[in-house]
Design a protein around this motif. Sequence first.
Motif, PDB file in Angstrom:
ATOM      1  N   ILE A 163      -6.018  -9.468  -8.732  1.00  0.00           N
ATOM      2  CA  ILE A 163      -6.040  -9.576  -7.269  1.00  0.00           C
ATOM      3  C   ILE A 163      -7.456  -9.853  -6.778  1.00  0.00           C
ATOM      4  O   ILE A 163      -8.407  -9.172  -7.147  1.00  0.00           O
ATOM      5  CB  ILE A 163      -5.507  -8.285  -6.629  1.00  0.00           C
ATOM      6  N   VAL A 164      -7.598 -10.876  -5.914  1.00  0.00           N
ATOM      7  CA  VAL A 164      -8.888 -11.166  -5.283  1.00  0.00           C
ATOM      8  C   VAL A 164      -8.810 -11.013  -3.764  1.00  0.00           C
ATOM      9  O   VAL A 164      -9.798 -11.226  -3.070  1.00  0.00           O
ATOM     10  CB  VAL A 164      -9.385 -12.579  -5.649  1.00  0.00           C
ATOM     11  N   GLY A 165      -7.665 -10.637  -3.246  1.00  0.00           N
ATOM     12  CA  GLY A 165      -7.512 -10.394  -1.814  1.00  0.00           C
ATOM     13  C   GLY A 165      -6.167  -9.756  -1.536  1.00  0.00           C
ATOM     14  O   GLY A 165      -5.166 -10.103  -2.174  1.00  0.00           O
ATOM     15  N   LEU A 166      -6.139  -8.813  -0.605  1.00  0.00           N
ATOM     16  CA  LEU A 166      -4.903  -8.111  -0.249  1.00  0.00           C
ATOM     17  C   LEU A 166      -4.925  -7.785   1.232  1.00  0.00           C
ATOM     18  O   LEU A 166      -5.969  -7.439   1.781  1.00  0.00           O
ATOM     19  CB  LEU A 166      -4.751  -6.828  -1.068  1.00  0.00           C
ATOM     20  N   ALA A 167      -3.764  -7.888   1.874  1.00  0.00           N
ATOM     21  CA  ALA A 167      -3.642  -7.524   3.287  1.00  0.00           C
ATOM     22  C   ALA A 167      -2.282  -6.898   3.521  1.00  0.00           C
ATOM     23  O   ALA A 167      -1.299  -7.217   2.844  1.00  0.00           O
ATOM     24  CB  ALA A 167      -3.823  -8.742   4.189  1.00  0.00           C
ATOM     25  N   VAL A 168      -2.247  -6.008   4.506  1.00  0.00           N
ATOM     26  CA  VAL A 168      -1.019  -5.304   4.874  1.00  0.00           C
ATOM     27  C   VAL A 168      -0.681  -5.648   6.319  1.00  0.00           C
ATOM     28  O   VAL A 168      -1.560  -5.677   7.181  1.00  0.00           O
ATOM     29  CB  VAL A 168      -1.195  -3.781   4.721  1.00  0.00           C
ATOM     30  N   ASP A 169       0.582  -5.935   6.559  1.00  0.00           N
ATOM     31  CA  ASP A 169       1.047  -6.215   7.921  1.00  0.00           C
ATOM     32  C   ASP A 169       0.957  -4.930   8.738  1.00  0.00           C
ATOM     33  O   ASP A 169       1.604  -3.934   8.411  1.00  0.00           O
ATOM     34  CB  ASP A 169       2.490  -6.725   7.869  1.00  0.00           C
ATOM     35  N   ARG A 170       0.152  -4.941   9.781  1.00  0.00           N
ATOM     36  CA  ARG A 170      -0.061  -3.722  10.568  1.00  0.00           C
ATOM     37  C   ARG A 170       1.187  -3.291  11.311  1.00  0.00           C
ATOM     38  O   ARG A 170       1.363  -2.110  11.615  1.00  0.00           O
ATOM     39  CB  ARG A 170      -1.218  -3.931  11.550  1.00  0.00           C
ATOM     40  N   ARG A 171       2.099  -4.239  11.589  1.00  0.00           N
ATOM     41  CA  ARG A 171       3.344  -3.890  12.285  1.00  0.00           C
ATOM     42  C   ARG A 171       4.412  -3.397  11.324  1.00  0.00           C
ATOM     43  O   ARG A 171       5.254  -2.580  11.688  1.00  0.00           O
ATOM     44  CB  ARG A 171       3.851  -5.097  13.065  1.00  0.00           C
ATOM     45  N   TYR A 172       4.387  -3.904  10.085  1.00  0.00           N
ATOM     46  CA  TYR A 172       5.366  -3.519   9.063  1.00  0.00           C
ATOM     47  C   TYR A 172       4.594  -3.172   7.796  1.00  0.00           C
ATOM     48  O   TYR A 172       4.442  -4.028   6.910  1.00  0.00           O
ATOM     49  CB  TYR A 172       6.352  -4.660   8.813  1.00  0.00           C
ATOM     50  N   ALA A 218      -5.855  -0.072   4.060  1.00  0.00           N
ATOM     51  CA  ALA A 218      -4.986   0.885   4.739  1.00  0.00           C
ATOM     52  C   ALA A 218      -4.227   0.240   5.886  1.00  0.00           C
ATOM     53  O   ALA A 218      -4.708  -0.718   6.505  1.00  0.00           O
ATOM     54  CB  ALA A 218      -5.805   2.058   5.270  1.00  0.00           C
ATOM     55  N   ALA A 219      -3.033   0.759   6.142  1.00  0.00           N
ATOM     56  CA  ALA A 219      -2.233   0.369   7.304  1.00  0.00           C
ATOM     57  C   ALA A 219      -1.318   1.523   7.633  1.00  0.00           C
ATOM     58  O   ALA A 219      -0.563   1.992   6.777  1.00  0.00           O
ATOM     59  CB  ALA A 219      -1.424  -0.889   7.035  1.00  0.00           C
ATOM     60  N   GLY A 220      -1.374   2.002   8.878  1.00  0.00           N
ATOM     61  CA  GLY A 220      -0.553   3.141   9.255  1.00  0.00           C
ATOM     62  C   GLY A 220      -0.925   4.360   8.445  1.00  0.00           C
ATOM     63  O   GLY A 220      -2.094   4.680   8.260  1.00  0.00           O
ATOM     64  N   ALA A 221       0.086   5.036   7.898  1.00  0.00           N
ATOM     65  CA  ALA A 221      -0.144   6.251   7.115  1.00  0.00           C
ATOM     66  C   ALA A 221      -0.319   5.966   5.635  1.00  0.00           C
ATOM     67  O   ALA A 221      -0.446   6.901   4.841  1.00  0.00           O
ATOM     68  CB  ALA A 221       1.021   7.221   7.322  1.00  0.00           C
ATOM     69  N   SER A 222      -0.323   4.692   5.251  1.00  0.00           N
ATOM     70  CA  SER A 222      -0.394   4.332   3.836  1.00  0.00           C
ATOM     71  C   SER A 222      -1.666   3.554   3.529  1.00  0.00           C
ATOM     72  O   SER A 222      -2.285   2.966   4.415  1.00  0.00           O
ATOM     73  CB  SER A 222       0.821   3.486   3.428  1.00  0.00           C
ATOM     74  N   ALA A 223      -2.033   3.564   2.255  1.00  0.00           N
ATOM     75  CA  ALA A 223      -3.138   2.748   1.753  1.00  0.00           C
ATOM     76  C   ALA A 223      -2.751   2.201   0.391  1.00  0.00           C
ATOM     77  O   ALA A 223      -2.016   2.842  -0.368  1.00  0.00           O
ATOM     78  CB  ALA A 223      -4.419   3.570   1.660  1.00  0.00           C
ATOM     79  N   PHE A 224      -3.238   0.997   0.097  1.00  0.00           N
ATOM     80  CA  PHE A 224      -2.991   0.368  -1.191  1.00  0.00           C
ATOM     81  C   PHE A 224      -4.317   0.253  -1.929  1.00  0.00           C
ATOM     82  O   PHE A 224      -5.332  -0.104  -1.340  1.00  0.00           O
ATOM     83  CB  PHE A 224      -2.370  -1.015  -1.007  1.00  0.00           C
ATOM     84  N   GLY A 225      -4.281   0.558  -3.234  1.00  0.00           N
ATOM     85  CA  GLY A 225      -5.498   0.531  -4.025  1.00  0.00           C
ATOM     86  C   GLY A 225      -5.374  -0.394  -5.218  1.00  0.00           C
ATOM     87  O   GLY A 225      -4.361  -0.375  -5.929  1.00  0.00           O
ATOM     88  N   TYR A 226      -6.402  -1.204  -5.410  1.00  0.00           N
ATOM     89  CA  TYR A 226      -6.420  -2.108  -6.560  1.00  0.00           C
ATOM     90  C   TYR A 226      -7.853  -2.267  -7.040  1.00  0.00           C
ATOM     91  O   TYR A 226      -8.808  -2.030  -6.304  1.00  0.00           O
ATOM     92  CB  TYR A 226      -5.832  -3.481  -6.202  1.00  0.00           C
ATOM     93  N   GLY A 227      -8.011  -2.674  -8.295  1.00  0.00           N
ATOM     94  CA  GLY A 227      -9.319  -3.014  -8.813  1.00  0.00           C
ATOM     95  C   GLY A 227      -9.600  -4.474  -8.556  1.00  0.00           C
ATOM     96  O   GLY A 227      -8.698  -5.312  -8.666  1.00  0.00           O
TER      97      GLY A 227
END
Length: 208
Positions: free
Chosen positions: A72-81, A39-48
Amino acid sequence: GRDQAHRVAHAGEGVARRRERRAVVMGEGDGGGDLVLVAAGASAFGYGDNQPLRVRIDGDRIVRLPDHPPGIVGLAVDRRYPRRVRIVDADAQLWESLDGGAAWAPIGVRPITTSRIVYRGAFATDDLDHVVVGASFTGAHVSRDGGATWTTATGLAPGTVPGASSAMNLAFAGADGAIVWATGINLDDGSRHVWRSTDGGVSYTDLV
């Protein structure tokens, strides 16, 4: 009467919508299972785990995303964008999306060019250019420039040989990216270990 029939029909439509949303999120019908949510901000990304990115959840709106990149073995979201997302795939290739997962482009080079199992990728909380990757036989690898260059970590195996270990899980602790935890196996004797790095994943100390 008609009012009751309308209420029943409306309730049925609501149940159908909830079932449809659940099917999208859980990947029913396409081999999906439980999601890893980031999750980041008001959004979240989901993957298996070791599967494609599946959905973006914007508040109460669920967006089905293209099945790319795979594995996918790793995921990250930019907290500023929050629309800027990075992924490590099962070949240790980094990918970046600038539109919330609709389109992707590979970035950098792979740290591993031989056939190896890539177990995990992790990004520093406040710096997506700082990433660590764990793999079979070659141990752990770290990049601080978004995958343009990589360093093979030391300390995961006896002696000065950087490999001879499998790093199966990695995680950053804290926002500055200095502390990295790793778990895995010493391939010389099959023993399991917990390692810690205090220099951002360049070198590790055996704790357990």
